[in-house]
Design an enzyme around this catalytic site. Structure first.
Site, PDB file in Angstrom:
ATOM      1  N   TRP A 199     -11.269  -5.974  -2.249  1.00 19.41           N
ATOM      2  CA  TRP A 199      -9.975  -6.415  -1.714  1.00 19.41           C
ATOM      3  C   TRP A 199      -9.788  -7.894  -2.043  1.00 19.41           C
ATOM      4  CZ3 TRP A 199     -11.596  -1.791  -0.786  1.00 19.41           C
ATOM      5  CH2 TRP A 199     -10.687  -0.808  -0.426  1.00 19.41           C
ATOM      6  N   ASP A 243      -5.596  -2.560  -3.067  1.00 19.04           N
ATOM      7  CA  ASP A 243      -4.744  -1.591  -3.748  1.00 19.04           C
ATOM      8  C   ASP A 243      -4.212  -2.149  -5.063  1.00 19.04           C
ATOM      9  OD1 ASP A 243      -4.914  -1.282  -0.846  1.00 19.04           O
ATOM     10  OD2 ASP A 243      -3.558   0.421  -1.054  1.00 19.04           O
ATOM     11  N   ARG A 290       5.289   4.474   6.191  1.00 15.45           N
ATOM     12  CA  ARG A 290       4.856   4.388   7.584  1.00 15.45           C
ATOM     13  C   ARG A 290       4.895   2.921   8.038  1.00 15.45           C
ATOM     14  NH1 ARG A 290      -1.078   5.760   5.610  1.00 15.45           N
ATOM     15  NH2 ARG A 290      -1.867   3.683   5.161  1.00 15.45           N
ATOM     16  N   ASP A 291       4.456   2.664   9.295  1.00 20.98           N
ATOM     17  CA  ASP A 291       4.230   1.270   9.643  1.00 20.98           C
ATOM     18  C   ASP A 291       3.140   0.798   8.684  1.00 20.98           C
ATOM     19  OD1 ASP A 291       1.651   2.010  10.756  1.00 20.98           O
ATOM     20  OD2 ASP A 291       2.647   2.554  12.605  1.00 20.98           O
ATOM     21  N   GLU A 292       2.855  -0.456   8.633  1.00 19.10           N
ATOM     22  CA  GLU A 292       1.970  -1.034   7.618  1.00 19.10           C
ATOM     23  C   GLU A 292       2.814  -1.617   6.492  1.00 19.10           C
ATOM     24  OE1 GLU A 292      -1.722   1.185   7.729  1.00 19.10           O
ATOM     25  OE2 GLU A 292      -2.507  -0.090   6.172  1.00 19.10           O
ATOM     26  N   GLU A 343      -2.151   9.081  -1.039  1.00 18.68           N
ATOM     27  CA  GLU A 343      -3.178   8.163  -0.553  1.00 18.68           C
ATOM     28  C   GLU A 343      -4.553   8.814  -0.584  1.00 18.68           C
ATOM     29  OE1 GLU A 343      -2.617   6.871   3.495  1.00 18.68           O
ATOM     30  OE2 GLU A 343      -3.939   5.152   3.185  1.00 18.68           O
ATOM     31  N   ASP A 379       0.827  -1.203   0.000  1.00 17.30           N
ATOM     32  CA  ASP A 379       0.000   0.000   0.000  1.00 17.30           C
ATOM     33  C   ASP A 379       0.857   1.245   0.000  1.00 17.30           C
ATOM     34  OD1 ASP A 379       0.912  -0.681   2.539  1.00 17.30           O
ATOM     35  OD2 ASP A 379      -0.784   0.216   3.568  1.00 17.30           O
ATOM     36  N   HIS A 381       0.974   6.295  -2.371  1.00 13.34           N
ATOM     37  CA  HIS A 381       0.031   5.180  -2.462  1.00 13.34           C
ATOM     38  C   HIS A 381      -0.341   5.092  -3.933  1.00 13.34           C
ATOM     39  CE1 HIS A 381      -1.109   4.004   1.589  1.00 13.34           C
ATOM     40  NE2 HIS A 381      -2.220   3.443   1.169  1.00 13.34           N
TER      41      HIS A 381
END
Ligand code: BGC
Length: 877
Positions: A547, A491, A482-484, A758, A478, A779
């Site tokens: 998704w 996506d 950042r974290d993630e 994003e 994604d 993103h």
């Protein structure tokens, strides 16, 4: 008659040089042929090491991703292949050069190397897991992230070997738990980074094989390895919920097969004869947090037979070898270096470096500093009030630290990456340090280009390209900062067509689809929201439209764009399991159960509730059910599975009926009077025939009344322009693409964006960062409009798999000198047009030049003239 020749490729483009399959697909391209060349047949020849040859006659048109026509290759095989072809008109294309085909180990059967670790590695103990389980505060999480990871340095391993006779060929294969880097005499054996990449480790652990013949001269050689924690040991997650999914020590498994010139073979594997140490200069390493390096702890242990600080015999660790697979996707590499374009004064006397481009990678520093000087490098995508805007990074510290040992030195972190345009350097004066940024990502072959003739649109397109590069780092993610940084399936579902034009993502995404299918099996048929899964139970296993639908859409795109039938074959079980799972949710075709992310990030949704879109989530779910069932039915037809095809066609029809019953009014209006709802109904072909025109008209009115501003989130964005175009409102689609009013594609460009954001408004007009806690500046999802740009502006669309037949229909924006190109599996397609007098800048009659590779045809559809069918060659209109 021309002098045509073929060029032969074995396996997928960009794949590792050592083949991952015993039956690699063959692709050949005919060059220098007469116009209109269409293949009637080909001769495929195989030459073995002993000189023996075999020839297969191949009949028909197929020349891309052709199934391996010989007996399967053995492990550690080495043969050559070449192809010649003949056209329907009898024109002969001479044999290609011999293309070498080599294999290493092909799977667990040929893997004899144990997994080994340092006995001193205590990394299975994680305070954070307990903290998260009890319900942690942000402060607890931060403290534990730091404490847990504090003893996560890098394990180093070494074995000293004597090479006593000349080597004919040596292949080194390696994998591990963590990020693995192999060296011989202190030099990396490959420029691959982040091997073995992130996969569903419980089911699939990839290994890489490289040819190290040149590195194994006779004499004493030092085999070395570094193993960093990486994805295997990282605490992954978001919303303060961070889990370590895999527990255990950092471990290496490697086998070196040495074929000597005298015909003997020796295999050296990782075992207790290796030494292992956790002492060394990398004192901390984490993908989210960054790396710490203490140059004062450097030694020569991996380069020479000198004492190895902290070393003890390696210990074996249990590992299931049946998970081992050869990597088929291209490796991650540094592909570009960028210089600082601007230096800015930061807070506390630090200096902020601006690289002029939001990118994904790392900094490389060259410095001369006193021993003990601590240099910190902090990264950020944007500035806010002149400072690094680091709030959007959430729990990711994205900071690297280097402790100098005195004297001149050069360093770059090796086991982490950051998403940044800016970096603040602290602890050293700027005249003592030189900094460049290295861009890294999975090294995919670039295939597609577009020039629109409009500076802002070209920048938008360039931003989409950068978004692809930055988020394709061993898996499609994604976001990279950042974290993630997870393999979010929605996506890539919406972005796959765009990515497939820009780069050859066939090997990359087909590899990821196997992880997706493994995770899906674990979830009882539900397509995961992200793959590889982590131990987060946030939504699992809730079936979510758009998704989980990556199950059907991504394989379809790879078939359509690369002619890769094999991927449909491999994924068919995953496709059908997903559709069957939805059929349980929606027995009468109407899917209206459970939480849905639906048109995620609709611009009208509140900043902190991105799922509260204006389009009914169950309208989206039912539309996707119809879509996925239809795609699975189509795949079944291609795979000659008539019974399956009939079943999925029936399910698709049930869902379509339910969509009409629940959401479509007699006049073509929809229950959600939104851009996304009309886009779905039109592009997924869910309406009765007579309602396309009124639905298109309503969509055009909504868009025009809204000042051509965008009203779609993840679901509507990739298709709204197509919905307008096919219903005769291309001008409205163009208007949408051209406005820079918020929200729009060009608003970020007008704010100086160099990647796709994003949110439509990740940066607010007043220069502050969107207060939403989820705000990335890199993103790719909303950049999915580029697929329409490629087809409708660039004029290159596939009509048959792999662009064997191309639709050339440049329409939108034909007011400049511009064009597009696409390097298909059949060869290079080019469309260029000019509608401007170069001298006077005035409009002139449109001139279009189309170039098509041999063995393809195209339908040329230009404004003001009848569509016509042409063959390969260059055509000017
Ligand atoms: C990710 C998205 C993802 C979404 C779904 C976000 O945090 O960054 O891109 O698809 O979550 O919930």
């Amino acid at each position: 008659m021309s002098h045509a020749v073929t060029r032969t490729r074995v396996g997928r483009r960009g794949a590792p040089a050592i083949q991952s399959s015993s039956r690699p697909a063959l692709t050949w391209v005919v060059e220098g042929a007469d116009a209109g060349w269409l293949q009637a047949g080909a001769s495929i020849e195989l030459r073995r090491a002993d000189g023996s040859r075999e020839r297969v006659e191949h009949a028909g048109r197929d020349s891309a991703n052709v199934a391996w026509p010989f007996a399967p290759l053995a492990a550690y095989d080495a043969v050559d292949v070449r192809v010649s072809a003949v056209s329907e008109a009898g024109e002969y294309a001479a044999f290609s050069e011999w293309t070498p085909v080599a294999t290493g180990p092909l799977g667990a059967d040929e893997w004899t190397a144990p997994f080994i670790a340092s006995r001193d590695d205590r990394s299975e103990a994680c305070a954070l897991d307990a903290t998260v389980a009890r319900g942690a505060t942000a402060a607890d999480v931060r403290a534990d992230l730091a404490a847990d990871d504090a003893d996560r340095g890098v394990t180093r391993l070494r074995r000293i070997v004597d090479i006593e006779r000349p080597v004919a060929r040596a292949l080194l294969s390696y994998t591990g738990h963590g990020i693995v880097e192999l060296t011989i005499d202190g030099r990396e054996v490959s420029d691959d980074l982040f091997a073995p990449g992130w996969t569903a480790y419980a089911d699939r652990l990839l290994f890489r094989t490289v040819d190290v013949t040149a590195e194994l001269a006779e004499g004493t050689r030092i085999l070395g390895a570094r193993v960093a924690p990486g994805w295997y040991a990282e605490h992954f997650g978001f919303d303060g919920d961070f889990r370590r999914t895999w527990h255990g020590q950092r471990a290496l498994s490697a086998q070196l097969r040495v074929e000597f010139a005298d015909g003997t073979v020796d295999t050296i594997v990782t075992d207790e004869t290796w030494e292992a140490s956790i002492a060394g200069p990398v004192t901390f390493s984490s993908i989210y947090q960054g790396e710490r390096y203490d140059a004062r702890r450097e030694d020569e242990a991996l380069a020479a037979a000198v004492p190895f600080p902290g070393a003890a015999p390696a210990v074996r660790v249990a590992a299931d070898p049946t998970r081992l697979r050869p990597a088929e996707l291209p490796p991650v590499r540094v592909t570009e270096t960028r210089d600082v374009v601007q230096r800015l004064a930061g807070a506390d006397g630090g200096v902020i470096l601006d690289f002029g481009q939001n990118l994904v990678g790392r900094l490389r520093i060259r410095l001369a500093a006193e021993a003990g000087t601590v240099v910190t490098l902090r990264h950020a995508e944007v500035l806010e009030q002149g400072e690094l805007g680091r709030r959007p990074l959430r729990f990711a510290a994205a900071s690297d630290t280097y402790v100098a040992s005195g004297g001149p030195a050069e360093w770059a972190p090796r086991f982490t990456f950051h998403g940044f345009r800016y970096a603040q350097v602290d602890g050293i004066s700027v005249d003592q340090i030189e900094v460049v940024a290295e861009v890294l990502h999975t090294d995919l072959v670039r295939t597609g280009t577009l020039r629109t003739g409009v500076a802002d649109l070209d920048r938008l397109h360039e931003n989409v390209v950068w978004g692809t590069r930055g988020n394709f780092v061993t898996l499609p993610t994604d976001c990279p900062q950042r974290d993630e940084r997870l393999g979010w399936t929605g996506d890539i579902q919406v972005f796959a067509p765009t990515a497939s034009f820009l780069f050859d993502v066939d090997g990359f995404l087909s590899s990821w689809l196997e992880d997706f299918a493994a995770d899906q099996a674990r979830l009882g048929g539900v397509g995961p929201l992200y793959s590889p899964l982590i131990d987060q139970d946030l939504f699992a296993p809730t079936p979510m439209a758009a998704w989980s639908d990556a199950a059907t859409v991504v394989p379809t795109v790879l078939y359509e764009r690369f002619g890769d039938r094999d991927v449909l074959e491999r994924q068919f079980a995953s496709m059908s399991a997903w559709v069957e799972r939805v059929a349980q949710e929606a027995p009468n075709g109407h899917w209206h159960t459970g939480m849905q992310l639906a048109d995620w990030l609709d611009p009208s949704a509140p900043a902190d509730r991105p799922f509260e879109a204006q389009t009914d989530p169950y309208l989206v779910a039912t539309a996707y059910y119809a879509r996925s069932a239809a795609l699975t039915a189509r795949a079944a037809r291609i795979l000659d599975r008539a019974e399956d095809a009939a079943r999925f066609e029936a399910l698709a029809e049930t869902a379509r009926q339910a969509f009409q019953r629940e959401y479509v009014f007699a006049d073509g209006r929809l229950a959600s009077d939104s851009q996304t709802a009309y886009a779905l109904a039109i592009v997924f072909e869910l309406l009765p025939h007579e309602l396309y025109a009124p639905a298109g008209q309503r969509l055009a009115t909504i868009v025009a009344d809204g000042g051509h501003r965008i009203g779609t989130g993840f679901v509507g964005t990739p298709i709204v322009s197509d919905a307008l175009t096919v219903t005769g409102h291309r001008d409205v689609a163009q208007g949408m693409l051209r406005t820079a009013e918020l929200p729009s594609w060009l608003y970020p460009v007008s704010r100086g964006a160099t990647t796709v954001w994003e949110r439509w408004d990740s940066m607010l007009p007043d220069g502050t960062i969107n207060p939403g806690e989820m705000t990335s500046f890199n993103h790719y999802a909303l950049g999915a409009v580029a697929d329409w740009m490629h087809r409708d502006m660039g004029g290159i669309a596939p009509l048959e798999p792999g662009y064997r037949r191309v639709l050339v229909r440049p329409r939108a924006g034909l007011t400049a000198a511009a064009g597009a190109s696409y390097s298909s599996v059949y060869g290079e397609i080019r469309v260029a047009w000019s509608a401007l007098e170069p001298e006077r800048g005035e409009l002139s009659p449109l001139a279009v030049t189309v170039t098509l590779p041999a063995n393809t045809t195209a339908m040329i559809d230009l404004p003001g003239r009848e569509a016509l069918e042409v063959g390969s060659g260059t055509h000017t209109f």
